[in-house]
Design a protein around this motif. Sequence first.
Motif, short mmCIF file in Angstrom:
data_model
loop_
_atom_site.label_atom_id
_atom_site.label_comp_id
_atom_site.label_asym_id
_atom_site.label_seq_id
_atom_site.Cartn_x
_atom_site.Cartn_y
_atom_site.Cartn_z
N VAL A 7 1.60 15.68 -11.74
CA VAL A 7 0.78 15.67 -10.21
C VAL A 7 1.71 14.77 -9.42
O VAL A 7 2.09 15.04 -8.09
CB VAL A 7 -0.38 15.24 -10.25
N ASP A 8 2.17 13.58 -9.73
CA ASP A 8 2.78 12.47 -9.11
C ASP A 8 3.54 11.34 -9.81
O ASP A 8 3.00 10.82 -10.75
CB ASP A 8 1.78 11.75 -8.17
N THR A 9 4.85 11.28 -9.63
CA THR A 9 5.49 10.61 -10.44
C THR A 9 5.51 9.12 -10.22
O THR A 9 6.27 8.33 -10.56
CB THR A 9 6.98 10.99 -10.62
N THR A 10 4.94 8.61 -9.11
CA THR A 10 4.81 7.26 -8.64
C THR A 10 4.27 6.29 -9.59
O THR A 10 3.01 6.81 -10.24
CB THR A 10 3.81 7.21 -7.22
N ILE B 120 0.93 -1.28 0.23
CA ILE B 120 -0.07 -0.08 0.14
C ILE B 120 0.98 1.20 0.09
O ILE B 120 1.75 1.43 1.01
CB ILE B 120 -0.97 0.10 1.28
N ASP B 121 0.83 2.01 -0.88
CA ASP B 121 1.38 3.33 -1.02
C ASP B 121 0.28 4.51 -0.31
O ASP B 121 -0.84 4.55 -0.87
CB ASP B 121 1.55 4.00 -2.58
N PHE B 122 0.74 5.03 0.80
CA PHE B 122 0.06 6.22 1.46
C PHE B 122 0.58 7.39 0.72
O PHE B 122 1.66 7.76 1.19
CB PHE B 122 0.11 5.89 2.93
N THR B 123 -0.08 7.81 -0.26
CA THR B 123 0.35 9.08 -0.89
C THR B 123 -0.05 10.29 -0.45
O THR B 123 -1.63 10.59 0.14
CB THR B 123 -0.16 9.06 -2.41
N GLU C 161 -4.65 6.14 0.72
CA GLU C 161 -4.40 4.64 0.52
C GLU C 161 -4.45 4.28 -0.99
O GLU C 161 -5.56 4.29 -1.65
CB GLU C 161 -5.28 3.73 1.41
N ASN C 162 -3.37 3.86 -1.56
CA ASN C 162 -3.32 3.39 -2.95
C ASN C 162 -2.52 2.24 -3.11
O ASN C 162 -1.38 2.26 -2.80
CB ASN C 162 -2.53 4.51 -4.12
N THR D 249 -0.23 12.32 -14.31
CA THR D 249 -0.99 13.38 -14.39
C THR D 249 -1.95 13.27 -13.14
O THR D 249 -2.90 14.09 -12.88
CB THR D 249 -1.69 13.80 -15.65
N LYS D 250 -2.08 12.12 -12.37
CA LYS D 250 -2.72 11.83 -11.42
C LYS D 250 -2.13 11.37 -10.05
O LYS D 250 -0.99 10.81 -10.37
CB LYS D 250 -3.82 10.76 -11.75
N ARG D 251 -2.65 11.30 -9.07
CA ARG D 251 -2.18 10.82 -7.83
C ARG D 251 -2.09 9.13 -7.79
O ARG D 251 -3.15 8.69 -8.21
CB ARG D 251 -2.70 11.13 -6.60
N GLY D 252 -1.04 8.55 -7.25
CA GLY D 252 -1.32 7.25 -7.07
C GLY D 252 -0.65 6.54 -8.28
O GLY D 252 -0.19 7.30 -9.18
#
Length: 327
Positions: free
Chosen positions: A257-260, A14-17, A31-32, A304-307
Amino acid sequence: MKKIDVTALGEILIDFTYAGTNADGKKIYEENPGGAPANCVCAATKLGANGAFIGMTGCDSFGYDVRKTLQEIGVDTGAMRYTQKQHTTLAFVSLDEKGERTFSFCRNPGADTQLMTADLDETVLQNTRILHVGSLSLTDEPARSATFAAIRMVQSAGGLVSYDPNYREALWNGRNDAVAEMKSLLPYADIVKVSEEELPMLLGQGITVEQGASQLLAGGASVVFITLGARGVHYAARTASGERIFGSVGSPEVTVVDTTGAGDSFTGGILYRFTRREKPLDFTKAELESDLVFANAVASLCVTKRGAIPALPSLAETEAFMKTHML
């Protein structure tokens, strides 16, 4: 014909972003489900590949959540395993103003490291066209031995191996140990994807991406991708005729937005394209560069989106993006 296009093996967590702050200024985390191999197979599956995942979670709500997420995307989770001895691995992801990440892990050692050779589903592995693995399954036993056992099963059945050496300092027993383990899997990989930042760790300071790609190709890989972030990717490959080809393919500009998951979504995109062929690595230079334009588009949409997994695009979204950007 093998029934599974891409099977990923390794960490699932689980990535907590980071998702802003509350009224008191306290950080809020979202939670992602994530983990590099899981991200990759989800990307390929969401695009239309037949995907499967092999890994281990804890018997906790997080473990059930990640399995459900994979199932909803269409990934076969029949080869996943649970353990009551460890909790599902957690990662807290903080983002800077450019969307770049820093990680804090709850993995001591974490359920993903407890996968044993005896846990492997040999039927799934023998029916896999491409097995994708990362280096974080090499940090601890028994997962390290299970990873190499899975590779042997796939290769003995005529499948290919895709490898992404991934460095997370906190998860290794020192830098020297990390480098040795990350390099140990390279001789078994047909497809190697490595980031520009991690390349010097594997091959030495001062090495250029062109030199690095050439060295990895000479080391036995059939195709090598060195991802360059917003600048795209450099590649080196051997065609079916034996010709060595090299080049770079740029990436479209987007608001990050998020490089994850950027690198994982790229890899999922390229593996999806490879498995559209009867022989995945039978390509010309033009065909490979077309595949890379596609994979870069997948990664561009992801950031371009989170997670990671929640941000993965569908095939229709990717094709629409390519059309809009005239790719």
